[in-house]
Enzyme design. Structure first.
Site, PDB file in Angstrom:
ATOM      1  N   TYR A 142      23.091   4.775   5.913  1.00  0.00           N
ATOM      2  CA  TYR A 142      21.848   4.411   5.240  1.00  0.00           C
ATOM      3  C   TYR A 142      21.003   3.463   6.083  1.00  0.00           C
ATOM      4  O   TYR A 142      19.789   3.416   5.944  1.00  0.00           O
ATOM      5  CB  TYR A 142      22.150   3.713   3.910  1.00  0.00           C
ATOM      6  CG  TYR A 142      22.487   4.641   2.775  1.00  0.00           C
ATOM      7  CD1 TYR A 142      23.610   5.456   2.817  1.00  0.00           C
ATOM      8  CD2 TYR A 142      21.685   4.694   1.648  1.00  0.00           C
ATOM      9  CE1 TYR A 142      23.928   6.286   1.754  1.00  0.00           C
ATOM     10  CE2 TYR A 142      21.992   5.515   0.583  1.00  0.00           C
ATOM     11  CZ  TYR A 142      23.111   6.311   0.640  1.00  0.00           C
ATOM     12  OH  TYR A 142      23.415   7.128  -0.409  1.00  0.00           O
ATOM     13  N   LYS A 191      36.880   9.193   6.710  1.00  0.00           N
ATOM     14  CA  LYS A 191      36.961  10.486   7.408  1.00  0.00           C
ATOM     15  C   LYS A 191      37.446  10.192   8.832  1.00  0.00           C
ATOM     16  O   LYS A 191      36.769  10.495   9.820  1.00  0.00           O
ATOM     17  CB  LYS A 191      35.578  11.159   7.371  1.00  0.00           C
ATOM     18  CG  LYS A 191      35.519  12.565   7.942  1.00  0.00           C
ATOM     19  CD  LYS A 191      36.137  13.635   7.060  1.00  0.00           C
ATOM     20  CE  LYS A 191      36.125  14.983   7.759  1.00  0.00           C
ATOM     21  NZ  LYS A 191      36.826  16.044   6.995  1.00  0.00           N
ATOM     22  N   ASP A 223      37.262  14.509   2.020  1.00  0.00           N
ATOM     23  CA  ASP A 223      37.233  15.865   1.458  1.00  0.00           C
ATOM     24  C   ASP A 223      38.377  16.054   0.462  1.00  0.00           C
ATOM     25  O   ASP A 223      38.197  16.566  -0.645  1.00  0.00           O
ATOM     26  CB  ASP A 223      37.240  16.949   2.561  1.00  0.00           C
ATOM     27  CG  ASP A 223      38.235  16.678   3.677  1.00  0.00           C
ATOM     28  OD1 ASP A 223      38.867  15.601   3.690  1.00  0.00           O
ATOM     29  OD2 ASP A 223      38.396  17.554   4.546  1.00  0.00           O
ATOM     30  N   ASP A 247      28.427   6.852  -2.626  1.00  0.00           N
ATOM     31  CA  ASP A 247      27.294   7.424  -3.358  1.00  0.00           C
ATOM     32  C   ASP A 247      27.702   8.771  -3.957  1.00  0.00           C
ATOM     33  O   ASP A 247      27.528   9.032  -5.143  1.00  0.00           O
ATOM     34  CB  ASP A 247      26.106   7.595  -2.398  1.00  0.00           C
ATOM     35  CG  ASP A 247      24.895   8.192  -3.096  1.00  0.00           C
ATOM     36  OD1 ASP A 247      24.602   7.786  -4.229  1.00  0.00           O
ATOM     37  OD2 ASP A 247      24.251   9.080  -2.501  1.00  0.00           O
ATOM     38  N   ASP A 251      28.967   9.796  -8.156  1.00  0.00           N
ATOM     39  CA  ASP A 251      28.307  10.806  -9.000  1.00  0.00           C
ATOM     40  C   ASP A 251      29.346  11.803  -9.505  1.00  0.00           C
ATOM     41  O   ASP A 251      29.322  12.227 -10.663  1.00  0.00           O
ATOM     42  CB  ASP A 251      27.219  11.577  -8.216  1.00  0.00           C
ATOM     43  CG  ASP A 251      25.825  10.949  -8.355  1.00  0.00           C
ATOM     44  OD1 ASP A 251      25.738   9.705  -8.433  1.00  0.00           O
ATOM     45  OD2 ASP A 251      24.834  11.706  -8.376  1.00  0.00           O
TER      46      ASP A 251
HETATM   47  C1  IPM Z   1      22.096   5.406  -5.875  1.00  0.00           C
HETATM   48  C2  IPM Z   1      20.973   6.231  -5.289  1.00  0.00           C
HETATM   49  C3  IPM Z   1      20.432   5.544  -4.041  1.00  0.00           C
HETATM   50  C4  IPM Z   1      21.568   5.500  -3.026  1.00  0.00           C
HETATM   51  C5  IPM Z   1      19.177   6.176  -3.418  1.00  0.00           C
HETATM   52  C6  IPM Z   1      18.083   6.392  -4.415  1.00  0.00           C
HETATM   53  C7  IPM Z   1      18.676   5.327  -2.298  1.00  0.00           C
HETATM   54  O1  IPM Z   1      21.385   7.535  -5.031  1.00  0.00           O
HETATM   55  O2  IPM Z   1      21.851   4.237  -6.213  1.00  0.00           O
HETATM   56  O3  IPM Z   1      23.198   5.928  -6.019  1.00  0.00           O
HETATM   57  O4  IPM Z   1      21.855   6.508  -2.372  1.00  0.00           O
HETATM   58  O5  IPM Z   1      22.176   4.428  -2.911  1.00  0.00           O
HETATM   59 MN    MN Z   2      23.364   7.972  -5.832  1.00  0.00          MN
END
Ligand code: IPM
Ligand code: MN
Ligand code: NAD
Length: 357
Positions: A142, A191, A223, A247, A251
């Site tokens: 990032y 990784k 993975d 990240d 999710d």
């Molecule tokens: C999160 C989001 C952010 C990230 C983006 C919007 C920069 O996906 O907070 O998870 O990747 O950190």
């Molecule tokens: Mn995110």
């Protein structure tokens, strides 16, 4: 007590979910005799529209002078053609960096009443699971060098994954410290079979571990980890990983709890100060329709009370109210299953407020 909270509603469903979270905090203030002073500030696409930058200096200053920050979400299709440095997301990355918030704590807990909303087979989630993802937040791909350059094959672009030893050490320490307050178990995810940055990362994990040998540590390649989360989520307790892997995996983990609309987060640095935000984005597909699930943001305020203000009882009151709403069968669309009671975002917020005690 008095607390100053900067609120960054942001874009899309951001303002809708932070509005409900603020109402919950106000109710907690009334019940427990605290006063929360909220200052709304701009970041993201709405900041770009009004000020020409996704992170105005005034926002940074106000956040720095607050006790904690509450953030909704930023971004949306309207700003997708802006150059990288003006994008809404850049504002979010920059504020995390400016405030030194290198540790992003993302708890993925399966609430018992939400078992029906989990896409896994019932036998895989019997007894629930409680995973705490500790994501590095101010380094890695990032923030590494990025750019474009002409090559023999035409235009090319690159993003660099760069981690220094101290950056890895401090996040890994956070994970071990958290594990000591839970079940003494950490899974490191990297990784290292391919990436040099991951090989250094793993070396540091093992070195720092020498000071935490009372904790059980295991390593997984990312993975395999993505697969194991689906195969057997109960094997995980604390996960520590890089910015990018954290990240993505959080999710994935969120869906196991029923919806991305359920996962809160705390972004922390060295002191008590923190930025609290749901892990989800601005959800442009449902923005402005009273459909979003505000629980991730509401649960983020519970983390704020716990981590930044040391108000454990009050934090628990919010979590109990959320559990009660779910136990009584109220669901926003994302967590709806047959036989439950579909409600909108505002009604969900109102119910949580009414159940706070
Ligand atoms: C999160 C989001 C952010 C990230 C983006 C919007 C920069 O996906 O907070 O998870 O990747 O950190
Ligand atoms: Mn995110
Ligand atoms: P997203 O998280 O916004 O949405 C993904 C899916 O989940 C969508 O179908 C959405 O409707 C649903 N969803 C998300 N939050 C929900 C909630 N609270 N209740 C119910 N459903 C919910 O991810 P995306 O669509 O990839 O990204 C949209 C925008 O948000 C992009 O501009 C992205 O950069 C931004 N984003 C911001 C943050 C942040 O500010 N922290 C995080 C992720 C994405």
């Amino acid at each position: 007590m008095n607390f100053n909270v900067a609120v960054i509603p942001g874009d899309g469903i951001g303002p809708e979910v932070t509005e409900q979270a603020v109402l919950v905090l106000e109710k907690i203030g009334e019940l427990y005799n605290h006063s929360f002073n909220f200052t709304e500030v701009l970041a993201g696409g709405s900041a770009y529209d009004l000020k020409g930058t996704p992170l105005p200096q005034e926002t940074i200053d106000i956040c720095k002078n607050s006790d904690a920050v509450l953030l909704g979400a930023v971004g949306g299709p309207k700003w997708d053609n802006l150059p990288g440095n003006l994008r809404p997301e850049k504002g979010l990355l920059q504020i995390r960096k400016e405030l030194g918030l290198y540790a992003n704590i993302r708890p993925a807990v399966l609430f018992d009443p939400l078992k029906e909303a989990c896409p896994l087979k019932p036998e895989l989630i019997e007894g629930g699971f409680d995973i705490c993802v500790v994501r590095e937040l101010t380094g890695g791909m990032y923030f590494g060098e990025k750019g474009r350059k002409e090559t023999d094959m035409g235009m090319a672009a690159y993003d660099t994954e760069l981690y220094s030893e101290p950056e890895v050490d401090r996040i890994v320490r956070k994970a071990f410290e958290i594990a000591r307050k839970r079940n003494n178990k950490v899974t490191n995810i990297d990784k290292m079979n391919v990436l040099e940055s991951s090989r250094l990362w793993r070396e540091v994990v093992n070195k720092t571990y020498e000071e935490y040998s009372d904790v059980t540590l295991n390593h997984l390649l990312v993975d395999n980890a993505a697969m194991q989360l689906i195969r057997d989520p109960k094997q995980f307790d604390v996960i520590v990983t890089t910015n990018m892997f954290g990240d993505i995996l959080s999710d994935e983990a969120s869906m196991l709890t029923g919806s991305i609309g359920m996962l809160p987060s705390a972004s922390l640095g060295e002191g008590k100060f923190g930025l609290y935000e749901p892990i989800h984005g601005s959800a442009p597909d449902i923005a402005g329709q009273d459909k979003a699930n505000p629980l991730a943001t509401i649960l983020s305020t519970a983390m704020m009370l716990r981590f930044s203000f040391d108000l454990e009882k009050e934090a628990k009151a919010i979590e109990d109210a959320v559990l009660k709403v779910l136990s009584e069968g109220y669901r926003t669309k994302d967590i709806y299953s047959k036989g439950t009671n579909l409600v909108g975002l505002k009604e969900m917020g109102r119910l949580v407020v009414s159940f706070c005690k």
